[in-house]
Design a protein around this motif. Structure first.
Motif, mmCIF file in Angstrom:
data_model
loop_
_atom_site.group_PDB
_atom_site.id
_atom_site.type_symbol
_atom_site.label_atom_id
_atom_site.label_comp_id
_atom_site.label_asym_id
_atom_site.label_seq_id
_atom_site.Cartn_x
_atom_site.Cartn_y
_atom_site.Cartn_z
ATOM 1 N N UNK A 1 0.439 -1.127 0.104
ATOM 2 C CA UNK A 1 0.083 -0.031 -0.116
ATOM 3 C C UNK A 1 0.781 1.063 -0.264
ATOM 4 N N UNK A 2 2.165 1.413 -0.365
ATOM 5 C CA UNK A 2 3.082 2.294 0.308
ATOM 6 C C UNK A 2 3.089 3.210 1.126
ATOM 7 N N UNK A 3 2.495 2.626 2.291
ATOM 8 C CA UNK A 3 2.252 3.316 3.456
ATOM 9 C C UNK A 3 3.413 2.888 4.438
ATOM 10 N N UNK A 4 4.538 3.396 4.698
ATOM 11 C CA UNK A 4 5.172 2.599 6.337
ATOM 12 C C UNK A 4 4.574 3.292 7.460
ATOM 13 N N UNK A 5 3.615 4.258 7.863
ATOM 14 C CA UNK A 5 3.240 4.635 8.625
ATOM 15 C C UNK A 5 2.550 3.467 9.161
ATOM 16 N N UNK A 6 1.470 2.575 8.612
ATOM 17 C CA UNK A 6 1.543 1.368 9.208
ATOM 18 C C UNK A 6 1.847 0.489 9.636
ATOM 19 N N UNK A 7 2.850 0.595 8.394
ATOM 20 C CA UNK A 7 3.596 -0.192 9.641
ATOM 21 C C UNK A 7 4.976 -0.093 11.000
ATOM 22 N N UNK A 8 4.809 1.472 11.246
ATOM 23 C CA UNK A 8 5.500 1.785 12.426
ATOM 24 C C UNK A 8 4.699 2.050 13.090
ATOM 25 N N UNK A 9 2.855 2.380 12.972
ATOM 26 C CA UNK A 9 1.872 2.341 14.254
ATOM 27 C C UNK A 9 2.111 1.483 14.971
ATOM 28 N N UNK A 10 2.171 0.040 14.004
ATOM 29 C CA UNK A 10 2.003 -1.677 14.628
ATOM 30 C C UNK A 10 3.607 -1.643 14.954
ATOM 31 N N UNK A 11 4.544 -1.963 15.212
ATOM 32 C CA UNK A 11 5.547 -2.340 15.418
ATOM 33 C C UNK A 11 4.975 -0.855 17.059
ATOM 34 N N UNK A 12 4.953 0.296 16.914
ATOM 35 C CA UNK A 12 5.038 1.005 18.348
ATOM 36 C C UNK A 12 3.978 0.710 19.383
ATOM 37 N N UNK A 13 2.860 -0.288 18.664
ATOM 38 C CA UNK A 13 1.435 -0.279 19.492
ATOM 39 C C UNK A 13 1.817 -1.984 20.223
ATOM 40 N N UNK A 14 2.479 -2.975 19.319
ATOM 41 C CA UNK A 14 3.157 -4.188 19.586
ATOM 42 C C UNK A 14 4.037 -4.043 20.701
ATOM 43 N N UNK A 15 5.381 -3.287 20.613
ATOM 44 C CA UNK A 15 5.979 -3.161 21.574
ATOM 45 C C UNK A 15 4.485 -2.620 23.069
ATOM 46 N N UNK A 16 3.782 -1.710 23.242
ATOM 47 C CA UNK A 16 3.399 -1.944 24.099
ATOM 48 C C UNK A 16 2.624 -3.770 24.425
ATOM 49 N N UNK A 17 2.693 -3.916 23.612
ATOM 50 C CA UNK A 17 1.194 -4.831 23.858
ATOM 51 C C UNK A 17 1.871 -6.487 24.171
ATOM 52 N N UNK A 18 3.221 -6.741 23.957
ATOM 53 C CA UNK A 18 3.731 -7.751 24.426
ATOM 54 C C UNK A 18 4.560 -7.577 25.393
ATOM 55 N N UNK A 19 4.045 -6.575 26.257
ATOM 56 C CA UNK A 19 5.052 -6.347 27.436
ATOM 57 C C UNK A 19 3.998 -6.766 28.631
ATOM 58 N N UNK A 20 2.953 -7.116 28.182
ATOM 59 C CA UNK A 20 1.804 -7.953 28.797
ATOM 60 C C UNK A 20 2.561 -9.164 29.023
ATOM 61 N N UNK A 21 3.197 -9.793 28.274
ATOM 62 C CA UNK A 21 3.252 -11.276 27.972
ATOM 63 C C UNK A 21 4.365 -11.965 28.003
ATOM 64 N N UNK A 22 5.195 -10.641 28.326
ATOM 65 C CA UNK A 22 6.774 -10.863 29.058
ATOM 66 C C UNK A 22 8.059 -11.232 27.897
ATOM 67 N N UNK A 23 7.600 -10.682 27.408
ATOM 68 C CA UNK A 23 8.212 -10.526 25.344
ATOM 69 C C UNK A 23 8.709 -8.899 25.570
ATOM 70 N N UNK A 24 9.874 -9.260 26.291
ATOM 71 C CA UNK A 24 10.555 -8.354 26.094
ATOM 72 C C UNK A 24 11.046 -7.558 24.544
ATOM 73 N N UNK A 25 11.260 -5.494 24.664
ATOM 74 C CA UNK A 25 11.398 -5.129 23.662
ATOM 75 C C UNK A 25 12.854 -4.986 22.779
ATOM 76 N N UNK A 26 13.411 -6.367 23.543
ATOM 77 C CA UNK A 26 14.721 -7.065 23.177
ATOM 78 C C UNK A 26 15.229 -8.021 22.460
ATOM 79 N N UNK A 27 13.359 -8.641 22.692
ATOM 80 C CA UNK A 27 13.354 -10.020 22.424
ATOM 81 C C UNK A 27 12.583 -9.250 20.496
ATOM 82 N N UNK A 28 11.895 -9.313 21.091
ATOM 83 C CA UNK A 28 11.266 -8.008 19.962
ATOM 84 C C UNK A 28 12.227 -7.672 19.168
ATOM 85 N N UNK A 29 12.977 -6.982 18.851
ATOM 86 C CA UNK A 29 14.663 -6.565 18.309
ATOM 87 C C UNK A 29 15.126 -7.724 17.915
ATOM 88 N N UNK A 30 15.224 -8.645 18.633
ATOM 89 C CA UNK A 30 15.691 -9.666 17.781
ATOM 90 C C UNK A 30 15.367 -10.787 16.767
#
Length: 345
Positions: free
Chosen positions: A50-79
């Motif tokens: 869709x030529x929309x980097x905003x969609x993926x950027x927003x998803x990653x920001x949202x995901x980082x916060x969401x995963x915290x409740x499942x004990x998945x750290x930002x470092x886990x996501x980065x890897x």
């Protein structure tokens, strides 16, 4: 498919690099990581198409916060995302490879910051206290009291449009935020949403009036989407302004929709999507509709979270307009359909 291959490779490599994950997440950890990786790839692919980097950027920001409740750290996501970069670099040929990697890099860059998720209920907003009280009743499981509270607001003179926009809509946004932060469960989120849908149904007979000779709106969702309350609110707003509305639900086959639109001609088609990876279905739906000369006069308006993230996305999917919420949808309809009263009238 290449996405499944990449997700499998990323998962295996991540567990090689982080063997402690087996202990942290147990026997089901590998399957969940594979599924999550595939999910990331679906969002990435849709954003690129869709030529929309905003969609993926927003998803990653949202995901980082969401995963915290499942004990998945930002470092886990980065890897995980770094391994995804490696796999894409090998399995995808240029020039697609460079474009995909650039989107992935943008998402990873924005993941580095400390992202806060402010409340959708702010003291400077209209009816802040009422929205806060309504949400509190829902979270306490007081369904009947919540319904009585809304009916009293209406009986005391609060416009039904304000109840929808400032009470229902804002509380639903806040419920989603609380779920993302892990402060409420999925069951609570579903309960609160079901309560609001029920209260909307109870409120409906109080304002609906029989009218004839109206413009016709058809409203549909795409994919197997469960979040339909926003689209139902939109159809109610149009009913309040004298439209004849037909809500067809989600996941309707394109050929069935085309047949319906030919048999029951409409002035406006409202299409809603919540999940980014369903936007491609909107593209296909609009292309099919545009291919039928009998539907040339039909205007198409889109809305939903992906379009709120990227305000130019509606142009890329071939729609005639976009509205961020039910209130502004009336304004757009007035521009698209001649002889339509807008919310300002």
């Amino acid at each position: 498919m290449i996405a499944e291959q990449i997700a499998e490779e990323v998962t295996l490599r991540q567990y090689e690099l982080q063997p402690e994950l087996r202990q942290r997440f147990g026997p089901s950890g590998i399957a969940r990581t594979r599924q999550d990786s595939l999910y990331h790839l679906r969002y990435l692919a849709q954003s690129v198409s869709l030529e929309s980097p905003l969609l993926f950027i927003n998803y990653i920001i949202w995901l980082k916060v969401l995963l915290m409740q499942y004990k998945i750290t930002a470092e886990d996501l980065r890897i995980n995302l770094e391994l995804m970069k490696d796999a894409i670099s090998i399995k995808v040929e240029p020039p697609d490879r460079e474009l995909i990697l650039s989107y992935l890099d943008m998402g990873m860059y924005h993941m580095r910051g400390e992202e806060s998720v402010p409340s959708f209920l702010q003291p400077d907003q209209p009816y802040f206290r009422e929205a806060e009280q309504y949400l509190g009743l829902l979270l306490d499981g007081e369904r009947r009291q919540a319904a009585e509270f809304i009916m009293k607001l209406y009986d005391d003179g609060m416009p039904v449009q304000d109840i929808y926009l400032h009470i229902f809509q804002q509380s639903q946004y806040e419920i989603g935020r609380l779920w993302q932060l892990g402060q409420i469960t999925v069951a609570q989120e579903h309960y609160c949403t079901a309560c609001t849908q029920s209260i909307i149904s109870q409120l409906y007979p109080r304002w609906i009036e029989a009218q004839s000779g109206r413009k016709r709106l058809v409203a549909v969702g795409v994919g197997e989407e469960l979040h339909e309350i926003g689209l139902r609110m939109l159809t109610d707003f149009f009913e309040m302004k004298g439209w004849n509305t037909f809500y067809l639900g989600s996941n309707m086959p394109a050929d069935s929709l085309i047949r319906y639109l030919k048999e029951q001609p409409a002035d406006l088609l409202a299409v809603s999507v919540t999940m980014t990876f369903h936007v491609s279905e909107v593209v296909r739906m609009i292309q099919v509709i545009r291919g039928h000369a009998e539907l040339d006069g039909l205007k198409i308006m889109v809305g939903g979270m992906p379009f709120n993230i990227d305000r130019d996305l509606w142009k890329k999917v071939g729609a005639d307009g976009y509205a961020p919420d039910a209130g502004s949808a009336l304004e757009i309809a007035a521009q698209l359909v001649p002889g339509t009263w807008s919310q300002k009238n």
